[in-house]
Design a protein around this motif. Structure first.
Motif, PDB file in Angstrom:
ATOM      1  N   ALA A 194       0.828  -1.206   0.000  1.00  0.00           N
ATOM      2  CA  ALA A 194       0.000   0.000   0.000  1.00  0.00           C
ATOM      3  C   ALA A 194       0.861   1.254   0.000  1.00  0.00           C
ATOM      4  O   ALA A 194       0.384   2.345   0.284  1.00  0.00           O
ATOM      5  CB  ALA A 194      -0.929  -0.013   1.212  1.00  0.00           C
ATOM      6  N   SER A 195       2.140   1.112  -0.320  1.00  0.00           N
ATOM      7  CA  SER A 195       3.054   2.248  -0.286  1.00  0.00           C
ATOM      8  C   SER A 195       2.729   3.261  -1.382  1.00  0.00           C
ATOM      9  O   SER A 195       2.112   2.934  -2.396  1.00  0.00           O
ATOM     10  CB  SER A 195       4.498   1.781  -0.446  1.00  0.00           C
ATOM     11  N   ARG A 196       3.154   4.479  -1.173  1.00  0.00           N
ATOM     12  CA  ARG A 196       2.976   5.532  -2.161  1.00  0.00           C
ATOM     13  C   ARG A 196       3.646   5.148  -3.472  1.00  0.00           C
ATOM     14  O   ARG A 196       3.098   5.362  -4.551  1.00  0.00           O
ATOM     15  CB  ARG A 196       3.546   6.843  -1.634  1.00  0.00           C
ATOM     16  N   GLN A 197       4.826   4.516  -3.381  1.00  0.00           N
ATOM     17  CA  GLN A 197       5.554   4.133  -4.583  1.00  0.00           C
ATOM     18  C   GLN A 197       4.763   3.154  -5.443  1.00  0.00           C
ATOM     19  O   GLN A 197       4.827   3.197  -6.664  1.00  0.00           O
ATOM     20  CB  GLN A 197       6.911   3.513  -4.229  1.00  0.00           C
ATOM     21  N   SER A 198       4.038   2.245  -4.812  1.00  0.00           N
ATOM     22  CA  SER A 198       3.283   1.255  -5.593  1.00  0.00           C
ATOM     23  C   SER A 198       2.020   1.851  -6.213  1.00  0.00           C
ATOM     24  O   SER A 198       1.509   1.318  -7.184  1.00  0.00           O
ATOM     25  CB  SER A 198       2.916   0.057  -4.726  1.00  0.00           C
ATOM     26  N   ARG A 199       1.538   2.960  -5.661  1.00  0.00           N
ATOM     27  CA  ARG A 199       0.316   3.599  -6.177  1.00  0.00           C
ATOM     28  C   ARG A 199       0.609   4.724  -7.158  1.00  0.00           C
ATOM     29  O   ARG A 199      -0.279   5.179  -7.866  1.00  0.00           O
ATOM     30  CB  ARG A 199      -0.500   4.155  -5.012  1.00  0.00           C
ATOM     31  N   THR A 200       1.849   5.196  -7.191  1.00  0.00           N
ATOM     32  CA  THR A 200       2.210   6.338  -8.024  1.00  0.00           C
ATOM     33  C   THR A 200       2.664   5.877  -9.397  1.00  0.00           C
ATOM     34  O   THR A 200       3.449   4.937  -9.515  1.00  0.00           O
ATOM     35  CB  THR A 200       3.365   7.125  -7.360  1.00  0.00           C
ATOM     36  N   LYS A 201       2.184   6.550 -10.436  1.00  0.00           N
ATOM     37  CA  LYS A 201       2.633   6.225 -11.789  1.00  0.00           C
ATOM     38  C   LYS A 201       4.139   6.454 -11.863  1.00  0.00           C
ATOM     39  O   LYS A 201       4.630   7.497 -11.466  1.00  0.00           O
ATOM     40  CB  LYS A 201       1.918   7.092 -12.814  1.00  0.00           C
ATOM     41  N   GLY A 202       4.866   5.451 -12.321  1.00  0.00           N
ATOM     42  CA  GLY A 202       6.319   5.549 -12.393  1.00  0.00           C
ATOM     43  C   GLY A 202       7.019   5.023 -11.154  1.00  0.00           C
ATOM     44  O   GLY A 202       8.228   4.900 -11.135  1.00  0.00           O
ATOM     45  N   GLY A 203       6.257   4.694 -10.119  1.00  0.00           N
ATOM     46  CA  GLY A 203       6.848   4.148  -8.897  1.00  0.00           C
ATOM     47  C   GLY A 203       6.972   2.641  -8.976  1.00  0.00           C
ATOM     48  O   GLY A 203       6.364   1.993  -9.827  1.00  0.00           O
ATOM     49  N   TYR A 204       7.773   2.070  -8.105  1.00  0.00           N
ATOM     50  CA  TYR A 204       7.965   0.621  -8.074  1.00  0.00           C
ATOM     51  C   TYR A 204       7.535   0.068  -6.731  1.00  0.00           C
ATOM     52  O   TYR A 204       7.935   0.565  -5.693  1.00  0.00           O
ATOM     53  CB  TYR A 204       9.445   0.270  -8.285  1.00  0.00           C
ATOM     54  N   PRO A 205       6.753  -1.010  -6.735  1.00  0.00           N
ATOM     55  CA  PRO A 205       6.409  -1.671  -5.466  1.00  0.00           C
ATOM     56  C   PRO A 205       7.622  -2.453  -4.950  1.00  0.00           C
ATOM     57  O   PRO A 205       8.551  -2.767  -5.700  1.00  0.00           O
ATOM     58  CB  PRO A 205       5.273  -2.615  -5.861  1.00  0.00           C
ATOM     59  N   ALA A 206       7.631  -2.756  -3.684  1.00  0.00           N
ATOM     60  CA  ALA A 206       8.732  -3.510  -3.073  1.00  0.00           C
ATOM     61  C   ALA A 206       8.958  -4.837  -3.792  1.00  0.00           C
ATOM     62  O   ALA A 206      10.088  -5.303  -3.923  1.00  0.00           O
ATOM     63  CB  ALA A 206       8.446  -3.753  -1.601  1.00  0.00           C
TER      64      ALA A 206
END
Length: 114
Positions: A62-74
């Motif tokens: 549920a991290s910001r990175q996984s929800r943000t376009k261009g971000g990477y989930p863990a």
């Protein structure tokens, strides 16, 4: 067994349980747990601090990175325990794994294609 205040979470108590078992020379090589106890930091801490493996289903990212376009989930990062390295989705490999900075291996990840 570990007791904690109600506002706490299960994964917050995992390190306490591992520390307690280690002090009594009872730390398991493989610690099987349910979803509430497994986090990326917990898996890493179990390996680095207790030379053990924390195994169980991961919580949804549920991290910001996984929800943000261009971000990477863990889950997009690969950990090589034997060489103490982590590889990010762009292929960059960290020199070593340190729990507080585990997801900083990619200094400037490439932008994802739309």
């Amino acid at each position: 067994m570990e007791s904690a205040l109600a506002p706490g979470t299960d994964f917050e108590s995992t390190a306490l349980v591992h520390d307690s078992l280690t002090r009594r020379a009872l730390a398991p090589g493989i610690h099987l747990v349910d979803t509430g106890y497994v986090t990326a930091r917990g898996v890493i801490a179990a390996q680095l601090d207790h030379d053990g493996e924390l195994v169980g289903p991961m919580m949804p990212d549920a991290s910001r990175q996984s929800r943000t376009k261009g971000g990477y989930p863990a889950s997009a990062f690969t950990i090589d325990w034997d060489n103490r390295q982590m590889t990010c989705p762009s292929g960059k490999t960290s020199r070593c794994i340190h729990s507080p900075t585990i997801f900083r291996a990619c200094e400037s990840p490439p932008l994802r294609s739309a």
